[in-house]
Design a protein around this motif. Sequence first.
Motif, mmCIF file in Angstrom:
data_model
loop_
_atom_site.group_PDB
_atom_site.id
_atom_site.type_symbol
_atom_site.label_atom_id
_atom_site.label_comp_id
_atom_site.label_asym_id
_atom_site.label_seq_id
_atom_site.Cartn_x
_atom_site.Cartn_y
_atom_site.Cartn_z
ATOM 1 N N ASN A 246 0.863 -1.182 0.000
ATOM 2 C CA ASN A 246 0.000 0.000 0.000
ATOM 3 C C ASN A 246 0.902 1.236 0.000
ATOM 4 O OD1 ASN A 246 -2.058 1.853 0.236
ATOM 5 N ND2 ASN A 246 -2.907 1.011 2.131
ATOM 6 N N ILE B 27 0.882 4.359 -0.868
ATOM 7 C CA ILE B 27 0.489 5.710 -0.438
ATOM 8 C C ILE B 27 -0.471 5.648 0.754
ATOM 9 C CG2 ILE B 27 0.877 6.708 -2.722
ATOM 10 C CD1 ILE B 27 -2.166 6.761 -3.121
ATOM 11 N N PHE C 159 -3.319 4.185 1.282
ATOM 12 C CA PHE C 159 -4.712 4.457 0.905
ATOM 13 C C PHE C 159 -5.638 3.655 1.822
ATOM 14 C CE2 PHE C 159 -8.609 4.326 -1.491
ATOM 15 C CZ PHE C 159 -8.629 5.499 -2.221
ATOM 16 N N LYS C 160 -6.576 4.334 2.446
ATOM 17 C CA LYS C 160 -7.453 3.710 3.430
ATOM 18 C C LYS C 160 -8.304 2.592 2.802
ATOM 19 C CE LYS C 160 -10.923 4.769 6.948
ATOM 20 N NZ LYS C 160 -11.778 5.828 7.561
ATOM 21 N N TYR D 124 -7.311 -0.114 1.311
ATOM 22 C CA TYR D 124 -6.744 -0.775 0.129
ATOM 23 C C TYR D 124 -6.370 -2.226 0.419
ATOM 24 C CZ TYR D 124 -3.781 -1.411 -4.030
ATOM 25 O OH TYR D 124 -3.216 -1.877 -5.198
ATOM 26 N N ARG E 265 -4.512 2.368 -11.362
ATOM 27 C CA ARG E 265 -5.165 2.055 -10.091
ATOM 28 C C ARG E 265 -5.037 3.252 -9.157
ATOM 29 N NH1 ARG E 265 -3.877 -3.677 -7.467
ATOM 30 N NH2 ARG E 265 -4.691 -4.230 -9.520
ATOM 31 N N GLN F 183 -5.748 3.777 -6.149
ATOM 32 C CA GLN F 183 -5.272 3.541 -4.780
ATOM 33 C C GLN F 183 -3.749 3.598 -4.673
ATOM 34 O OE1 GLN F 183 -7.524 1.671 -6.381
ATOM 35 N NE2 GLN F 183 -9.240 1.179 -5.047
ATOM 36 N N GLU F 184 -3.053 3.617 -5.811
ATOM 37 C CA GLU F 184 -1.589 3.684 -5.780
ATOM 38 C C GLU F 184 -1.049 4.972 -6.391
ATOM 39 O OE1 GLU F 184 0.524 0.194 -6.936
ATOM 40 O OE2 GLU F 184 -0.963 -1.168 -6.088
ATOM 41 N N GLY F 185 -1.927 5.856 -6.813
ATOM 42 C CA GLY F 185 -1.524 7.180 -7.277
ATOM 43 C C GLY F 185 -0.431 7.159 -8.340
#
Length: 291
Positions: A94, A96, A98-99, A101, A176, A178-180
Motif C-alpha cells: 500500500n 500511499i 490508501f485507506k 486498500y 489504479r 489507490q496507488e496514485g
Amino acid sequence: MLNEFFKRTKYITVSQESLRNAAEDSDVKPFIPNGMWIKCSKCKRALYKKDLDRNNKVCQYCGHHFRMNSKERLELIMDKDSFEEFDGNMESANPIAFKGYEEKIDTMSKKTGMKEAVITGKGTIGDMQTVICVMDSNFMMGSMGSVVGEKITRAVEKAIEMHLPLIIFTTSGGARMQEGIFSLMQMAKISAVLNKLNNEGLLYISVITDPTTGGVTASFAMLGDIILAEPNALIGFAGKRVIEQTIRQKLPDGFQSAEFLLHHGFVDSIVSRENLKNTLKNILFIHARNR
C-alpha cells in the motif's frame, strides 16, 4: 367432420386457475439453480451457461464475445500442461497508505483466487515457445498497479533473457487510483523494457480484449509489432462523454470499438476467439522461420 376429428390442436390453453391449483396440490417445487442461464447483452437471447462455456464464451446466435478470466484464456490459448507461471506469489503493498486498500486486495484475492490482476509465464502455442502475460478484469477491473507493472516488466525481461517472443493479453480500466503516481509510473517502466525487447529483434504481439482503456491503452497495449483485437472490444483512453465535453464535438457511434480502430489503422486484425490460437501459432511460426 372426419377432418376436424384428426386435426391437431396447435396450442393447448391452460387457465391461470388450473396452474395455481396444480402448484398448490404439488409438494415438489421447480428448482432452477442461479447462473444456469445467461442473457446475451447483444442479441438478448437466453443462453445455457454450459453451452456458452463449451463455445469459449461466445454467443452461438450473434457471435458476441463474453469476457474471459485469465485462467480460461490460458486454457484456450496454451498447449495443454505447457504453461509455467512467473512470480505467482507477488502481492501488492500500500505505497500511499490508501485507506481500505489492503482489505480491497484481500477481498479480490478470495473472490478470484488470484494474487493480482495479471498472470505471467511461459509455455507453448502449437509447440512454439513464448512468454505470455494475461490481464484479468475480474481483479479490480484489471487496473494497473505496481505489481501488475512489475510482473509484466519481469516477464518482458525473461523474454529477452530466453530470447523468446512475447504476447500480452490486455484488459483494464486503466491506472489504479489507490496507488496514485506509483500506478502511472508503470506505463513508462513497461514501455522502456519493451523498447529493449524491440532492440533485441524479438516479437511482441498485443492482443486487446474487452475492455482495454486508460493508461494500458496509452502505453503497452498499442506498442505491439502486431496488434490483434477480439470482435467488438472496447478500446480507448478516456470515456466518450468526457471526450465530447472536452472537445465540444459529437463523436461517431462505435468510435472506441475494435472495428472502428481497425478501419483507422490502429489495429492490424480482428480475430474471433475460435481462430485466435491458430492465428497466434502461425504468427509465431513465421517469426521463428524468418529470424
